[in-house]
Design an enzyme around this catalytic site. Structure first.
Site, mmCIF file in Angstrom:
data_model
loop_
_atom_site.group_PDB
_atom_site.id
_atom_site.type_symbol
_atom_site.label_atom_id
_atom_site.label_comp_id
_atom_site.label_asym_id
_atom_site.label_seq_id
_atom_site.Cartn_x
_atom_site.Cartn_y
_atom_site.Cartn_z
ATOM 1 N N SER A 136 13.539 21.179 -18.416
ATOM 2 C CA SER A 136 12.609 21.375 -18.494
ATOM 3 C C SER A 136 12.861 23.334 -19.572
ATOM 4 C CB SER A 136 12.041 21.888 -17.268
ATOM 5 O OG SER A 136 11.395 22.893 -17.118
ATOM 6 N N LYS A 163 15.370 21.176 -13.280
ATOM 7 C CA LYS A 163 14.642 20.282 -13.423
ATOM 8 C C LYS A 163 15.847 18.568 -14.007
ATOM 9 C CE LYS A 163 11.336 18.848 -12.266
ATOM 10 N NZ LYS A 163 9.886 19.102 -13.501
ATOM 11 N N GLU A 188 8.390 7.313 -17.711
ATOM 12 C CA GLU A 188 6.864 7.638 -17.442
ATOM 13 C C GLU A 188 6.901 7.670 -19.023
ATOM 14 O OE1 GLU A 188 7.952 12.266 -17.363
ATOM 15 O OE2 GLU A 188 6.432 12.675 -15.424
ATOM 16 N N HIS A 248 0.700 -1.090 -0.336
ATOM 17 C CA HIS A 248 -0.383 -0.171 0.105
ATOM 18 C C HIS A 248 1.004 1.220 -0.154
ATOM 19 C CE1 HIS A 248 -3.347 -2.764 1.045
ATOM 20 N NE2 HIS A 248 -1.983 -3.257 1.659
#
Lengths: 470, 470, 470, 470
Positions: C288, C294, C301, C167
């Site tokens: 970025s 960044k 992703e 979890h």
């Protein structure tokens, strides 16, 4: 593929910022670079940059001179792309950086001021909304075109009798015009959904910047208005992470594809040797490399099959979006392929369907002959019993079932039964019953609103023209 | 299972007509009978029958006496079902025949007149639209309730600073209120889609009969109006074979489920040991059968997971509908399970989400501390360079990248760097730069429309109340 | 698009047979022509034609001279295509007719004999099976490569302690090596599924002709063997209409994509500022355009997001196939895009994942520190109570729950509690309990088969090398 | 639903541990409690507990006396459940805690020792694998049963001639037996996939405990063996978080459902008034509430439609699993509904399909008559030209196309053309050509391996019996 690092074009540093030393590996490029897909957004990207630039000037954030240089440069780039003279660099990753980098070549330092108060996150969301808005307008036009073809055919066949099926079994005679108008209703709802989607997406993300808005004194209403939006998106985090418009588009596209698949299925059936109701034009038929006699309805089968592609695209984007935390994630880059492919697929399918329907010829004799098969006027008989003998419908249904059984046993149609035979089942039946057993009488009698009677169909044709084509 | 034929309850013949001799096999019953699923439509079925009956009377198709008997019987049946005293028979297949059969017991022959000028095909389409209309209204209320909870939390946390993420990396500080309002926008669009779906489905199929309309002089506008529809469906074939409303509902449900999954994912992240931003109430936490220390966010995980069920239901119905010829086919019976299950799932998920958000407590200290990590005010620094030193953004971006690199090398945050260090990278930087490097300043400065500044968030809260809750 | 008919290249008649007068419309071409997609099958198409030709010669169906001419011509064409010198014509629809048409140019009449006893229906099924067989072999290699990377990392980190989550809450300490080996198991099952799919697809459709077999005395075993198949398909109707191999491939691809998405999700989490467990190499990070600080895990992703594409492709083909009557229908042409795109997507994702994992660096200090958080050794405490005090597990679970509550109240970790405090809850507890409360002891003690103890992990590494990499 | 907290049954504390004070809200119960779904696993849960208990005893982890008490208690519970006397409590969440709680009532303290060295995470994974293994065995039997019915029909109709279709257009005559055997192949592959899935899932998770294994000296091989597994899962994290077996099952189920949908589609077509090839038994036909003459193939339509449900379930689970980090998450609880519902759906569909096919009667006269339509022996004519006149196939294809055109113009079938007419197109044609133009000759001639010739079909029937039914 191996993971060695490649030489990069100048300008690549722009994208990666000052903090990453090594160049990306070839693999990273292969998976990350989106220019092959998103260059389709060039016109929208330039339009949005122009609107942003004009706003920056009016708000005094950049000078008029810089603004003029930028606007001129963007126009030049737009022309270069349209003329096929623009050189896209994979090292610049996407359409935004390709345009900005070329702008720097054309206008120098001023170009560096264009990205003030914005980010690729709000840029790409804006571009895609603009693109989709145009796509929805084009789709509406294509749908109206298909409706027009169907309505014309429906008018021509308002009185053409054919079997109406449920469970693909003869149920009751209907008119071909009525049948075709059912699709006009479906495509009408598709247009309604497209209009709702268009209205809902017409909010401008520009100015949301990376995710949090900006400290520059921008005027988001001005850019929104310049790009034809109804207003700016209300929340900057939502503006850059929302892809509802794409999901909603794919949802309505899937329903539309289902409608097309149903009509395509019927065309395949109607053109089959078993049905022989219709014949496609040569222009929409194909042959066989081995069987010289074939006339295959390939286009209808492909329209039917392409439903899979559209439903798949919908599923794809829903999976992408599931469980993504805010705000922008690179996952969102996977929105474009499903949207672009679906738009292409439907544009082609709609045009092919209009072409097929328009050139399709019907064997009205065969259709009418078949309309009488399968005891298709049994309901008319039952209704007659209700009306004339005041029988409750349930009793009439049972009596008719016995009459059908009798006719089947004797190898006759219902109107082939003798009155004596009928009276042996229900003594109240009179000669008058034969007036409702013919297919023409049957369709003519179903003149309730929305019913199949030729007169109703003509009214429906005229109403449909008014609702959908004006 | 074996295929032997079962004894059947009396009345079963009604459904099968006079033409089928043998009883259906048990297997046929098992696959065909729908009463276990469609009895949920009892209230709608009775309401539609009452409207149909009243119309038949007014049009003189059945007598007033029969009409009164039928209406009285239907009311009795409605009460019997609500009180749990009604005996459903599987042999009567579905809710329609169960009701009609009981009606015959109660009022005798008159019951047999109710089915005049209608069919189960238009009945079930009417029932399901009525049911879904109510479901959409309930969903709208649940969505508004969730929005209210979010808006209240957003107001309470309009000034609570937290890290804003892109790619789950610290990007820029945002306010928690702003973050929560992003979901208010999403759920607002969901409500818009639900309203559009409701409007579009609100056409009445009743009177389309089996597929072709009827020869009885019915008044479809009267029944439509009595049931709260905007009017009758325009085409009878479409009326009985259309399930757009169900597909559109599942489409919007899938998007809503995606929104819930995103918020659920964030709750799981925020409650994790790594983030420690939030804590669910005990009422929404679970323990472990083996690890006594656990506080698990099971409800959030389940809301996230149930997205699968909803997307699956959407896919299921699209597959069912693909390639179906007109008009009614039994395939359409498979519309109900996905619609019912999706409505249940979302009702539960929306309520659970409202409960979770409402009771969630935030560790605002931890959030603020983390907001400053990851050089999250680098954009503020770059913007300062643009604004104060008139540097083109691209140059500012590069300079800031070098400053971040320097800070990282020294193990400092950006505002931990000495001015000297900064000036070694860009000599124009002054002491004033430190004014933009704190997270409070950062969020306060982002006050463009839709931005994260606390003042903007308060305005947005008030606007959201007006747009969504009045 | 409008539906006018186009001028056609010579040779087009071949495909359409003698029965269609008018040329196809442009639209028909646009929807029907598949050469842009299926030219990828050129090598397989030529190989299959060569095998077919050799068989026709040996069976005396065509002459040796014709056979030699054909084989020579096919070789020439193969080289032309590989060298990029081959001119593909859209008017020739697909790869099969493009090759045959060019063959006629090269060898004249003999070319016309190659299509004896075959059809495009069995040709394309053969080509696609050959292509997919190679793809499965490539995928197996890529999976083994990824397993090798994971196993190496697992070996290096057999003793690296990290929090084990359920979890996403700290559950029990585990070793990183153990965690990585879980993925080795998953990818191992993926390879098993791919091997099963390969075995099952390895039947040759060639000789099924259009659908019914042929009256020419062909030898299907000879062609099957020449192409590396295990034998000919047993039923000709099935041979041309079966796409199980493609559906099975997409099914296993979807499971593999899910596995990749889970690992990608963990990489995104581990690289986040909240977790800070790992850092991707610069080669697999992005920057970025607005936030200079960044380091985004875009590749992870994208791998996660591309799951959507694969699941979408699976759904797409299942929808295409649903409800298709036998034998060949043009719908089947829609098999290729999902298969090709999925193969591409996975090839790229697997390589990118191997690159990411290989270059990822772990902050083992941080991981170990976090491993002790969240009272993660509570189960060890409960187990100690069972073992040493002979307490039933349920009682131990309750006692431990109270101890955790006490520690939380005092703001201490479990091993920070005084013995006195512990004894206030359970008086039997002794000093010895502290021996099981450290994370190192915890992981070392879990040495059951398949457990996380470093020694077990080292054994598992060695077993995995044997099972998967030899 | 509102979120107030409910009174809880005693024993509920067990599940929630000592750390959660407040009871869960009703809503939490409603979304979290799984007993209504997972009680179906009762037999598996008890079997696994017994195996675990026996192992704990043999390893000396619990005493023989406790072990005996537990085993006796579990047997009692098993009987109570089978007899319907067991009281399931929602407050105990799931099947595992319901059983354990009742065990405590029956045997007191010993019950508390059963949960030593295990967790619900490995328990539920074990239960579901056991359940699915049995389901796969049942499915294999049902598939074999359907194959047997098809093979019997194929044998009976080895020589029954019918039209073979491509694109639903008459292509070449085939035999009905050959057509039915195509489905035997499909279902044979389904059985192969099920067997592979069964083999791969047959690893035992028991002993993985919560996620990391255990420090108790368990013997995982012993429990694995006792439950019929091939061995224990190799990695504990994988063991509790893996649901490959469920995804693989749903994947093969989707392909099987597609096969059923294709056969169902053909049954719908064959029973239609347009085809009239076949008639379902009364036991598998339905009537109409309004049209007394109907014989509807509802069962076939439902089997076709239920494909949607299965494909939806597959999509649902893939979405659930996408992007889940290790190890166990509550999302995994959403694995059961798709698996259970799919198993039910397929069990019913397979039985219904076997019943339908078994009782279906064919109109062989009609089928044969139609087999000659649509110039279906044109390929035979072309092949004759190749064989007898040594014409290249491409030329023969063109010549035949012209002959078909001529016949169509004259309204004749191919064998209705005069020899003179034929010779006007190709002078080499002789009287002998008529020998190949009849449908019987056509099917008999296609005697290549896997072809449609009756003799081949009889061989294939016998081979299929050997491959699939022994």
């Amino acid at each position: 593929m191996t993971a060695k690092s490649a030489k990069r074009a100048p300008g690549a540093g722009t994208v990666r910022g000052g903090r990453l030393d090594a160049a990306p590996s070839d693999l990273m490029d292969a998976i990350n670079v989106s220019i092959d897909v998103d260059k389709r957004l060039h016109a929208e990207d330039i339009a949005a940059s122009k609107a942003h630039c004009a706003m920056l000037v009016r708000q005094g954030i950049i000078s008029e001179a810089d603004g003029d240089a930028i606007l001129g440069g963007l126009d030049t780039i737009g022309k270069e792309i349209e003329d096929g003279r623009f050189l896209f660099h994979r090292s610049l990753e996407d359409i935004h950086m390709n345009v900005e980098s070329r702008l720097a070549e054309l206008v120098g330092d001023a170009a560096g001021r264009l990205h003030t108060a914005r980010s690729r996150n709000d840029q790409v969301a804006t571009d895609l909304r603009l693109w989709l808005r145009q796509t929805l307008d084009d789709m509406d036009e294509a749908l109206a075109g298909l409706q027009a073809v169907l309505i014309d055919k429906a008018e021509a066949h308002a009185g053409t009798v054919m079997p109406g099926f449920t469970h693909l079994q003869a149920a009751q005679p209907v008119t071909l015009g009525h049948h075709l108008l059912a699709y006009v209703e479906m495509f009408g709802r598709d247009r309604g959904r497209a209009a709702d989607c268009r209205r809902r997406l017409n909010q401008c993300p520009l100015g949301a910047a990376a995710l949090a808005g900006t400290s520059f004194p921008i005027d988001r209403r001005m850019t929104a208005e310049a790009l034809g939006f109804d207003g700016p998106c209300a929340n900057s985090l939502d503006a850059v992470s929302d892809r509802d418009f794409a999901m909603e588009f794919l949802g309505l596209a899937a329903v539309l594809a289902v409608h097309l698949s149903r009509l395509a299925e019927e065309i395949v059936l109607w053109c089959s040797d078993a049905f022989k109701f219709a014949r496609l034009s040569d222009a929409f038929s194909t042959g066989s490399s081995i069987m010289p006699q074939k006339r295959n309805p390939d286009a209808a089968e492909l329209v039917r099959a392409k439903t899979g592609r559209v439903i798949g695209a919908l599923g794809a984007l829903l999976v992408v979006m599931k469980g993504l935390p805010l705000a922008y994630g690179k996952d969102l880059q996977e929105d474009k392929v499903p949207v672009f492919k679906t738009a292409e697929t439907l544009s082609l399918s709609l045009a092919a369907m209009a072409g097929m329907v328009s050139g399709m010829e019907f064997d009205t004799g065969r259709m009418k002959a078949d309309a009488g098969g399968g005891f298709s006027t049994a309901t008319d008989l039952a209704d007659w019993l209700v009306r004339e003998l005041d029988m409750p419908f349930r009793d009439a249904h049972r009596v008719t079932g016995r009459l059908v059984g009798l006719a089947e046993e004797k190898g006759l149609s219902l109107d082939g039964l003798h009155l004596d035979d009928m009276q042996s089942v229900e003594k109240g039946i009179t000669e008058a019953v034969f007036g409702v057993l013919g297919v023409d009488n049957s369709v003519t009698s179903r003149d309730s609103f929305g019913g199949t009677a030729p007169e109703r169909v003509r009214q429906a044709v005229s109403a449909a023209r008014k609702r959908f084509l004006t």
